[in-house]
Design an enzyme around this catalytic site. Structure first.
Site, PDB file in Angstrom:
ATOM      1  CB  SER A 123      -0.992  -0.185   1.369  1.00  0.00           C
ATOM      2  OG  SER A 123      -1.328   1.217   1.522  1.00  0.00           O
ATOM      3  CD  GLU A 125      -2.344   5.117   4.734  1.00  0.00           C
ATOM      4  OE1 GLU A 125      -2.644   6.345   4.150  1.00  0.00           O
ATOM      5  OE2 GLU A 125      -1.964   5.464   6.143  1.00  0.00           O
ATOM      6  CE1 TYR A 147      -4.097  -1.548   5.714  1.00  0.00           C
ATOM      7  CE2 TYR A 147      -3.188   0.441   5.111  1.00  0.00           C
ATOM      8  CZ  TYR A 147      -3.672  -0.757   4.710  1.00  0.00           C
ATOM      9  OH  TYR A 147      -3.785  -1.061   3.388  1.00  0.00           O
TER      10      TYR A 147
HETATM   11  P1  NAP Z   1     -11.577  -4.423   1.873  1.00  0.00           P
HETATM   12  O1  NAP Z   1     -12.567  -4.150   0.880  1.00  0.00           O
HETATM   13  O2  NAP Z   1     -11.572  -3.912   3.142  1.00  0.00           O
HETATM   14  O3  NAP Z   1     -11.230  -6.189   1.963  1.00  0.00           O
HETATM   15  C1  NAP Z   1     -10.553  -6.858   2.991  1.00  0.00           C
HETATM   16  C2  NAP Z   1     -10.872  -8.355   2.833  1.00  0.00           C
HETATM   17  O4  NAP Z   1     -10.011  -9.080   3.718  1.00  0.00           O
HETATM   18  C3  NAP Z   1     -12.194  -8.681   3.232  1.00  0.00           C
HETATM   19  O5  NAP Z   1     -12.625  -9.904   2.134  1.00  0.00           O
HETATM   20  C4  NAP Z   1     -12.116  -9.393   4.574  1.00  0.00           C
HETATM   21  O6  NAP Z   1     -13.112 -10.224   4.789  1.00  0.00           O
HETATM   22  C5  NAP Z   1     -10.837  -9.923   4.254  1.00  0.00           C
HETATM   23  N1  NAP Z   1     -10.260 -10.307   5.597  1.00  0.00           N
HETATM   24  C6  NAP Z   1     -10.035  -9.605   6.715  1.00  0.00           C
HETATM   25  N2  NAP Z   1      -9.643  -9.939   7.809  1.00  0.00           N
HETATM   26  C7  NAP Z   1      -9.490 -11.388   7.609  1.00  0.00           C
HETATM   27  C8  NAP Z   1      -8.684 -12.493   8.015  1.00  0.00           C
HETATM   28  N3  NAP Z   1      -8.255 -12.607   9.293  1.00  0.00           N
HETATM   29  N4  NAP Z   1      -8.829 -13.767   7.047  1.00  0.00           N
HETATM   30  C9  NAP Z   1      -9.192 -13.722   5.902  1.00  0.00           C
HETATM   31  N5  NAP Z   1      -9.867 -12.649   5.457  1.00  0.00           N
HETATM   32  C10 NAP Z   1      -9.756 -11.554   5.998  1.00  0.00           C
HETATM   33  O7  NAP Z   1     -10.020  -4.334   1.288  1.00  0.00           O
HETATM   34  P2  NAP Z   1      -9.881  -3.565  -0.243  1.00  0.00           P
HETATM   35  O8  NAP Z   1     -10.204  -2.272  -0.583  1.00  0.00           O
HETATM   36  O9  NAP Z   1     -10.589  -4.782  -1.231  1.00  0.00           O
HETATM   37  O10 NAP Z   1      -8.179  -4.160  -0.331  1.00  0.00           O
HETATM   38  C11 NAP Z   1      -7.671  -5.044  -0.784  1.00  0.00           C
HETATM   39  C12 NAP Z   1      -6.207  -5.243  -0.223  1.00  0.00           C
HETATM   40  O11 NAP Z   1      -5.583  -4.206  -0.754  1.00  0.00           O
HETATM   41  C13 NAP Z   1      -6.085  -4.896   1.311  1.00  0.00           C
HETATM   42  O12 NAP Z   1      -4.945  -5.842   1.698  1.00  0.00           O
HETATM   43  C14 NAP Z   1      -5.669  -3.472   1.417  1.00  0.00           C
HETATM   44  O13 NAP Z   1      -5.027  -3.250   2.371  1.00  0.00           O
HETATM   45  C15 NAP Z   1      -5.002  -3.545   0.204  1.00  0.00           C
HETATM   46  N6  NAP Z   1      -4.825  -1.911  -0.340  1.00  0.00           N
HETATM   47  C16 NAP Z   1      -6.127  -1.455  -0.618  1.00  0.00           C
HETATM   48  C17 NAP Z   1      -5.957  -0.001  -1.190  1.00  0.00           C
HETATM   49  C18 NAP Z   1      -7.297   0.493  -1.538  1.00  0.00           C
HETATM   50  O14 NAP Z   1      -7.220   1.795  -1.944  1.00  0.00           O
HETATM   51  N7  NAP Z   1      -8.499  -0.190  -1.619  1.00  0.00           N
HETATM   52  C19 NAP Z   1      -4.934   0.580  -1.745  1.00  0.00           C
HETATM   53  C20 NAP Z   1      -3.635  -0.301  -1.354  1.00  0.00           C
HETATM   54  C21 NAP Z   1      -3.764  -1.395  -0.788  1.00  0.00           C
HETATM   55  P3  NAP Z   1     -14.752  -9.971   5.366  1.00  0.00           P
HETATM   56  O15 NAP Z   1     -15.340  -9.601   4.182  1.00  0.00           O
HETATM   57  O16 NAP Z   1     -14.857 -11.147   5.928  1.00  0.00           O
HETATM   58  O17 NAP Z   1     -14.437  -8.829   6.108  1.00  0.00           O
HETATM   59  N1  GDD Z   2     -12.233   7.591   6.137  1.00  0.00           N
HETATM   60  C1  GDD Z   2     -12.237   8.887   6.359  1.00  0.00           C
HETATM   61  N2  GDD Z   2     -13.679   9.554   6.673  1.00  0.00           N
HETATM   62  N3  GDD Z   2     -11.285  10.000   5.950  1.00  0.00           N
HETATM   63  C2  GDD Z   2     -11.297  11.084   5.919  1.00  0.00           C
HETATM   64  C3  GDD Z   2     -12.564  11.625   6.549  1.00  0.00           C
HETATM   65  C4  GDD Z   2     -13.592  10.938   7.110  1.00  0.00           C
HETATM   66  O1  GDD Z   2     -14.534  11.456   7.418  1.00  0.00           O
HETATM   67  N4  GDD Z   2     -12.283  13.168   6.476  1.00  0.00           N
HETATM   68  C5  GDD Z   2     -11.186  13.293   5.872  1.00  0.00           C
HETATM   69  N5  GDD Z   2     -10.629  12.225   5.564  1.00  0.00           N
HETATM   70  C6  GDD Z   2      -9.349  11.821   4.977  1.00  0.00           C
HETATM   71  C7  GDD Z   2      -8.310  11.187   5.958  1.00  0.00           C
HETATM   72  O2  GDD Z   2      -7.884  11.829   6.945  1.00  0.00           O
HETATM   73  C8  GDD Z   2      -7.561  10.662   4.788  1.00  0.00           C
HETATM   74  O3  GDD Z   2      -6.351  11.674   4.812  1.00  0.00           O
HETATM   75  C9  GDD Z   2      -7.944  10.587   3.448  1.00  0.00           C
HETATM   76  O4  GDD Z   2      -9.126  11.219   3.835  1.00  0.00           O
HETATM   77  C10 GDD Z   2      -8.540   8.831   2.999  1.00  0.00           C
HETATM   78  O5  GDD Z   2      -8.934   8.417   4.103  1.00  0.00           O
HETATM   79  P1  GDD Z   2      -9.302   6.897   3.680  1.00  0.00           P
HETATM   80  O6  GDD Z   2     -10.277   7.008   2.765  1.00  0.00           O
HETATM   81  O7  GDD Z   2      -9.951   6.399   5.218  1.00  0.00           O
HETATM   82  O8  GDD Z   2      -8.298   6.090   3.016  1.00  0.00           O
HETATM   83  P2  GDD Z   2      -6.627   5.772   3.399  1.00  0.00           P
HETATM   84  O9  GDD Z   2      -5.951   6.821   2.515  1.00  0.00           O
HETATM   85  O10 GDD Z   2      -6.531   6.260   5.064  1.00  0.00           O
HETATM   86  O11 GDD Z   2      -6.296   4.400   3.231  1.00  0.00           O
HETATM   87  C11 GDD Z   2      -6.903   3.718   1.925  1.00  0.00           C
HETATM   88  O12 GDD Z   2      -5.757   3.875   1.037  1.00  0.00           O
HETATM   89  C12 GDD Z   2      -4.714   3.266   1.457  1.00  0.00           C
HETATM   90  C13 GDD Z   2      -3.697   3.572   0.179  1.00  0.00           C
HETATM   91  O13 GDD Z   2      -3.200   4.629   0.498  1.00  0.00           O
HETATM   92  C14 GDD Z   2      -7.273   2.419   2.368  1.00  0.00           C
HETATM   93  O14 GDD Z   2      -7.886   1.647   1.204  1.00  0.00           O
HETATM   94  C15 GDD Z   2      -5.951   1.450   2.881  1.00  0.00           C
HETATM   95  O15 GDD Z   2      -6.475   0.154   2.989  1.00  0.00           O
HETATM   96  C16 GDD Z   2      -4.933   1.812   1.584  1.00  0.00           C
HETATM   97  O16 GDD Z   2      -3.850   1.008   1.746  1.00  0.00           O
END
Ligand code: NAP
Ligand code: GDD
Length: 334
Positions: A123, A125, A147
């Site tokens: 990520s 992050e 995280y």
């Molecule tokens: P998500 O919607 O939160 O999905 C997370 C998945 O992990 C769900 O299927 C959840 O299952 C499963 N899970 C959680 N704990 C588990 C455990 N102990 N054992 C097995 N499965 C478990 O996340 P996403 O947005 O699809 O992201 C996919 C991956 O990419 C994650 O690793 C996230 O950290 C990473 N990532 C996401 C982003 C982004 O912007 N979306 C960016 C960079 C990296 P349940 O349905 O049962 O909760």
């Molecule tokens: N969630 C949330 N809720 N975020 C807020 C809010 C609010 O009400 N207001 C402002 N933000 C700002 C957060 O402070 C952060 O800077 C930004 O919006 C994005 O927050 P999130 O959408 O919660 O995502 P994230 O960037 O912290 O994390 C996501 O992206 C990562 C990749 O950079 C997640 O998908 C992570 O799983 C992923 O790794």
């Protein structure tokens, strides 16, 4: 027919990746954890074609058993505790799943299925308090949350298993990506659902935290394709996947509210509870290596994504679907 195992298949990315790979002719095994009610909403369209295997990243034994039973050729480790604020509430669980879960899977692969290709969902992050702009594969990490720290550990374990044991282990460093299937608490979904609720008269304000944070945000469907492309390369490697553009949360609000004919300044209110103990102020990726080596580029722009999400949430709420408000569950006491 090659076989792919996807952990986190019930999540946003898992559902897009499973759909994409079924379309390519793969047999898809989706790992699902046991719950009193299993939610397969995101897999609705493909549920009958995905083979579900019960398992959990917390349990080494089940990972070994799944690999023995299905003998996957490709393994995509998308499962994680993925919400940053929850990682302050549940830092130990986040470490167990998001960090050590990666090692459990790598060890299972090393002992049972070393020929399988492995993808780790790393990520942006990890860049946290960024050391360089834009961020690329060589930019040093400075995580700002449990995280982010857990993802750094998972990333380095992936690199180490590649270098120590010769596993085909790849780390995709993905920047933010959303979709209509995005979890309700992430900011772009909170905004699109907020806009739809206000437009339909179901709410009159949208409480948010830091509007100045900037993110590089693309469409999850495009990013799932990048994951698959990474595992088709002869050599494992690390790749940044991003759009190369950055947008503030304020801009997200502006675009989403304007799309519904509203002015965000009339509805968005500052709520201290959504500010974080440590913020990631600016993320913007350099996806040139993914473009050069994988031939990958995003198809959906940021504005198209925000419009797509608002339209989908208007349709969802018009269909009388009940949407639980989960966004306040992880507010942080300061
Ligand atoms: P998500 O919607 O939160 O999905 C997370 C998945 O992990 C769900 O299927 C959840 O299952 C499963 N899970 C959680 N704990 C588990 C455990 N102990 N054992 C097995 N499965 C478990 O996340 P996403 O947005 O699809 O992201 C996919 C991956 O990419 C994650 O690793 C996230 O950290 C990473 N990532 C996401 C982003 C982004 O912007 N979306 C960016 C960079 C990296 P349940 O349905 O049962 O909760
Ligand atoms: N969630 C949330 N809720 N975020 C807020 C809010 C609010 O009400 N207001 C402002 N933000 C700002 C957060 O402070 C952060 O800077 C930004 O919006 C994005 O927050 P999130 O959408 O919660 O995502 P994230 O960037 O912290 O994390 C996501 O992206 C990562 C990749 O950079 C997640 O998908 C992570 O799983 C992923 O790794």
């Amino acid at each position: 027919m090659p076989t792919a195992l996807i952990t986190g298949v019930t999540g946003q990315d898992g559902s897009y990746l499973a759909e994409f790979m079924l379309g390519l002719g793969y047999q898809v095994i989706g790992m699902v954890r046991r719950a009193s009610v299993v939610r397969l909403d995101r897999l609705e369209a493909i549920q009958d074609r995905v083979i579900l295997a019960q398992g959990d990243l917390l349990d080494q034994v089940c990972l070994v058993r799944i690999l023995q039973e299905y003998e996957p050729d490709e393994i995509y480790n998308l499962a994680a505790q993925s919400f940053v604020p929850t990682s302050w509430h549940q830092p130990i669980l986040t470490g167990e799943v998001t960090a050590l879960g990666v090692t459990r899977m790598l060890e299972a692969i090393r002992t049972v299925r070393p020929s399988a290709r492995f993808y780790q969902a790393s990520s942006s992050e990890m860049f946290g308090k960024v050391r360089e702009v834009p961020q690329k594969e060589t930019t040093p990490f400075y995580p700002r949350s449990p995280y982010g720290a857990a993802k750094v550990y998972g990333h380095w374990m992936t690199v180490n298993y590649r270098e120590s044991y010769g596993l085909h282990a790849t780390s995709g460093i993905l920047f933010n990506h959303g979709s209509p299937r995005r979890g309700l608490e992430f900011v772009e979904r909170k905004i699109s659902l907020g806009v739809a609720s206000i437009k339909l008269g179901l709410a009159d304000k949208l409480p948010l935290g830091n509007l100045e944070a900037r993110r590089d945000m693309g469409f999850a469907g495009d990013y799932a394709r990048a994951m698959w492309l990474m595992l088709q390369q002869d050599e494992p490697d690390d790749y940044v996947v991003a759009t190369g553009e950055t947008h503030s949360v304020r801009e997200m609000c502006d675009i989403a509210f304007s799309h519904a004919g509203l002015d965000y300044q009339d509805y968005v209110v500052r709520d201290e509870r959504f500010f974080r103990p440590a913020e990631v102020d600016l993320l913007v990726g350099d996806p040139s290596k993914a473009g050069r080596v994988l031939g990958w580029e995003p198809q959906i722009t940021f504005t198209e994504l925000m419009h797509m999400m608002v339209d989908a949430d208007l349709e969802l709420l018009r269909s009388d679907e009940r949407v639980p408000d989960v966004t306040e569950m992880t507010t942080l006491r300061r």
